[in-house]
Design a protein around this motif. Structure first.
Motif, PDB file in Angstrom:
ATOM      1  N   ASN A 549     -45.405  21.301 -28.104  1.00  0.00           N
ATOM      2  CA  ASN A 549     -45.009  19.915 -27.852  1.00  0.00           C
ATOM      3  C   ASN A 549     -46.210  19.079 -27.450  1.00  0.00           C
ATOM      4  O   ASN A 549     -46.340  17.917 -27.853  1.00  0.00           O
ATOM      5  CB  ASN A 549     -43.950  19.916 -26.734  1.00  0.00           C
ATOM      6  N   LEU A 552     -48.241  18.207 -30.558  1.00  0.00           N
ATOM      7  CA  LEU A 552     -47.604  17.167 -31.362  1.00  0.00           C
ATOM      8  C   LEU A 552     -47.725  15.784 -30.739  1.00  0.00           C
ATOM      9  O   LEU A 552     -47.711  14.768 -31.448  1.00  0.00           O
ATOM     10  CB  LEU A 552     -46.125  17.501 -31.573  1.00  0.00           C
ATOM     11  N   ILE A 559     -53.249  15.540 -37.346  1.00  0.00           N
ATOM     12  CA  ILE A 559     -51.981  16.224 -37.046  1.00  0.00           C
ATOM     13  C   ILE A 559     -50.817  15.392 -37.567  1.00  0.00           C
ATOM     14  O   ILE A 559     -49.855  15.908 -38.140  1.00  0.00           O
ATOM     15  CB  ILE A 559     -51.852  16.460 -35.517  1.00  0.00           C
ATOM     16  N   TYR A 560     -50.956  14.058 -37.379  1.00  0.00           N
ATOM     17  CA  TYR A 560     -49.902  13.162 -37.840  1.00  0.00           C
ATOM     18  C   TYR A 560     -49.731  13.263 -39.357  1.00  0.00           C
ATOM     19  O   TYR A 560     -48.619  13.356 -39.871  1.00  0.00           O
ATOM     20  CB  TYR A 560     -50.243  11.726 -37.422  1.00  0.00           C
ATOM     21  N   SER A 563     -48.213  16.672 -40.308  1.00  0.00           N
ATOM     22  CA  SER A 563     -46.771  16.734 -40.025  1.00  0.00           C
ATOM     23  C   SER A 563     -46.003  15.846 -41.008  1.00  0.00           C
ATOM     24  O   SER A 563     -44.898  16.194 -41.455  1.00  0.00           O
ATOM     25  CB  SER A 563     -46.494  16.291 -38.584  1.00  0.00           C
ATOM     26  N   PHE A 566     -45.829  17.680 -44.234  1.00  0.00           N
ATOM     27  CA  PHE A 566     -44.894  18.807 -44.035  1.00  0.00           C
ATOM     28  C   PHE A 566     -43.442  18.323 -44.169  1.00  0.00           C
ATOM     29  O   PHE A 566     -42.638  18.931 -44.883  1.00  0.00           O
ATOM     30  CB  PHE A 566     -45.150  19.441 -42.664  1.00  0.00           C
ATOM     31  N   TRP A 567     -43.126  17.243 -43.470  1.00  0.00           N
ATOM     32  CA  TRP A 567     -41.732  16.739 -43.505  1.00  0.00           C
ATOM     33  C   TRP A 567     -41.376  16.173 -44.888  1.00  0.00           C
ATOM     34  O   TRP A 567     -40.234  16.326 -45.341  1.00  0.00           O
ATOM     35  CB  TRP A 567     -41.519  15.663 -42.434  1.00  0.00           C
TER      36      TRP A 567
END
Length: 578
Positions: A549, A552, A559-560, A563, A566-567
């Protein structure tokens, strides 16, 4: 000066309380009634917390003796503990100890008895470790752990008493005698009494507790801690009803009496000899109680408190003058240099032996005559009289080593009888040791007890005492035998002097093994698989999730983007699939 003022105030208050309770006890004896007080501490809705107190002739007489001995012990401590910088702490500990004992004496309720019982255990631990060294710490731990067995037994009996809806056992004694399922309470109470009064196999803690200061020994080993178990069994007075339990306890009490009398003849530590003597007298009290004579047991309990406290005080005076040395082999000729202390010491010793018309004679002779009069097997009869002979034997051995011959200590010594505060306390107890037995005999037994037995049984007690005294002198006198014969039987001597190896069994054998089992179970369960699958597993999962957590929430562009990609891939795959 502050220390002395606390001593003086405590002495005066305890003396006045002792006299007041004694005269009130005499009044209650002659009027033949008891005072039962219920004090409602809290009443909240349907919950009542009530403290009950019982003042009858037994509790008041015992309380007056405890207060009298404790006030003389505190007066004695003013000089004995004069060099102690923390004397206030010592006096307060003694007062806490006396308060716990009084709470135990006047309680007809198992809950309030437990308060006094545990108070005795806790404060006795603090007093045993008062001189802070390794020996004292070990003795204190042995004392505390041995007594915890009895505390647990008392807690279990409290839980079992819930069957009756109240813990005031005094109301249910008659009913409980006819109740088969309540045998468990009797056995638990007897176990508690055995641990507190140091009967076999719990005997090893009593000599070990001699690590405490001598004034503490004079109080603890005469009238308070060690007699608490006997007093509890006198109060329950249930041993008549259950022959199997009482016969077993009679055997253990007789063996305790024999073992301690035998061990004292091989001991050279002055305080340990007197401690083993206490153990022997506790065995005598417990054994006559098992035969149903609870008044005789109580009578001997009171007379024993007087001369045993005097014996410890005289021993303390001798140790004080001998530069804190307790070995009787280094003593000798003390009667020339400390005549008054040695006179008190000899009177206390003769009272212990049952010398006619001293305090111990009235109770001890009566007990032995009742034993001769009773229906008893030969083995128990033999142990009673042999133990009495051994008592006289080690008493005369002690007198021989300390009073006769030449002093075996330093050539330059300051032995004197100028400890006036200590002597005043000792002289007060000397008077009680002489007249206390006959006074109590008149008070407790309204009519004279006349026991008619054959002449040879009547004279057997006196014969055994004379024979024991003669043997004690001859065996101790090395010049008579030219060599100490105990060295020829080294294994037997070693066995007897170490109390039949009970200290080893208690420490290395039982307590050490139990502690090791506890450690193993703690490592296996509390710190083993239950910890791995319980608290530690939960901690590990929460830590990993919080770390993820945290990553993130760092708002890092890479990282943004990762992610986001990924989504988006997840959403694309879901659209293709559906």
């Amino acid at each position: 000066m502050k220390n002395l003022s606390i001593c003086n105030i405590s002495f005066v208050i305890l003396l006045l309380l002792s006299l007041m309770t004694f005269f009130l006890g005499m009044y209650i004896i002659f009027m033949d009634y008891a005072i039962f007080i219920e004090w409602e501490i809290i009443s909240y809705n349907s919950m009542n917390i009530i403290m009950t107190l019982l003042f009858d002739w037994m509790s008041l007489m015992f309380m007056s003796f405890v207060l009298m001995i404790s006030c003389l012990v505190i007066f004695y401590s003013k000089e004995y503990m004069a060099m102690d910088y923390k004397m206030n702490r010592f006096i307060l500990l003694v007062l806490m100890f006396v308060t716990s004992m009084i709470l135990l004496i006047i309680s007809p309720n198992l809950i309030s008895i437990l308060l006094g019982w545990d108070g005795l255990g806790l404060v006795s631990y603090c007093l045993v470790i008062y001189f802070q060294n390794l020996k004292s710490f070990n003795a204190g731990m042995l004392t505390a752990l041995s007594n915890r067995i009895g505390d647990v037994a008392l807690l279990l009996s409290i839980a079992w008493m819930l069957n009756y809806g109240s813990w005031n056992y005094i109301f249910y004694l008659e009913f409980m005698k006819n109740s088969y399922e309540m045998n468990i309470i009797y056995m638990l109470v007897i176990l508690a009494g055995m641990t507190k009064s140091a009967q076999i196999p719990f005997s090893s803690w009593l000599p070990a507790a001699m690590a405490a200061p001598t004034p503490v020994s004079a109080l603890v080993h005469s009238s308070t801690l060690v007699t608490a178990g006997v007093y509890l069994l006198i109060r329950f007075n249930i041993l008549n009803s259950y022959m199997m339990i009482s016969n077993l306890l009679l055997l253990l009490a007789n063996l305790t009496m024999f073992m301690s009398g035998l061990g004292a003849n091989y001991e050279f530590d002055l305080k340990k000899i007197i401690a083993l003597s206490t153990l022997s007298q506790l065995g005598l009290m417990m054994s006559i109680l098992c035969m149903g004579n609870y008044k005789l047991a109580f009578f001997h309990l009171l007379t024993h408190a007087l001369f045993k406290a005097l014996l410890f005080m005289c021993a303390g005076s001798i140790i004080h003058n001998m530069n804190n040395n307790q070995d009787i082999r280094l003593m000798g000729g003390l009667s020339f240099m400390m005549p008054l202390s040695c006179s008190c010491f000899n009177v206390a010793n003769l009272a212990l032996c049952g010398m006619p018309f001293l305090a111990g004679f009235y109770s001890k002779d009566l007990i032995l005559e009742m034993v001769s009069f009773s229906y008893l097997n030969f083995f128990s009869f033999f142990l009673y009289f042999i133990s009495t002979g051994l008592t006289v034997c080690y008493s005369f051995r002690l007198i021989y080593y300390s009073m006769s011959g030449d002093l075996n200590f330093f050539s330059l010594n300051l032995l004197n009888d100028e400890n006036w505060m200590m002597l005043k306390s000792m002289l007060g107890l000397l008077l009680l040791s002489i007249v206390g037995g006959s006074m109590l005999n008149w008070l407790i037994f309204f009519s004279p007890i006349i026991i008619i037995i054959p002449f040879y049984l009547k004279m057997l007690t006196m014969f055994v005492c004379l024979l024991g005294g003669l043997l004690g002198y001859l065996i101790s006198n090395v010049n008579f035998f030219y060599i100490n014969k105990s060295f020829n039987f080294y294994n037997f001597t070693y066995f007897c002097s170490f109390m039949w190896f009970m200290p080893y069994i208690s420490t290395y054998g039982i307590i050490n093994k139990l502690l090791m089992i506890g450690k193993m179970m703690s490592m296996s369960f509390d710190q083993g698989w239950s910890e791995y699958f319980g608290g530690q597993k939960l901690y590990f999962l929460l830590m990993k999730n919080s770390q993820l957590n945290q990553i993130l929430q760092n708002n890092n562009l890479k990282i943004y983007m990762m992610s986001f990609v990924f989504w988006m891939m997840i959403i694309y795959l879901l659209m293709i699939y559906f």
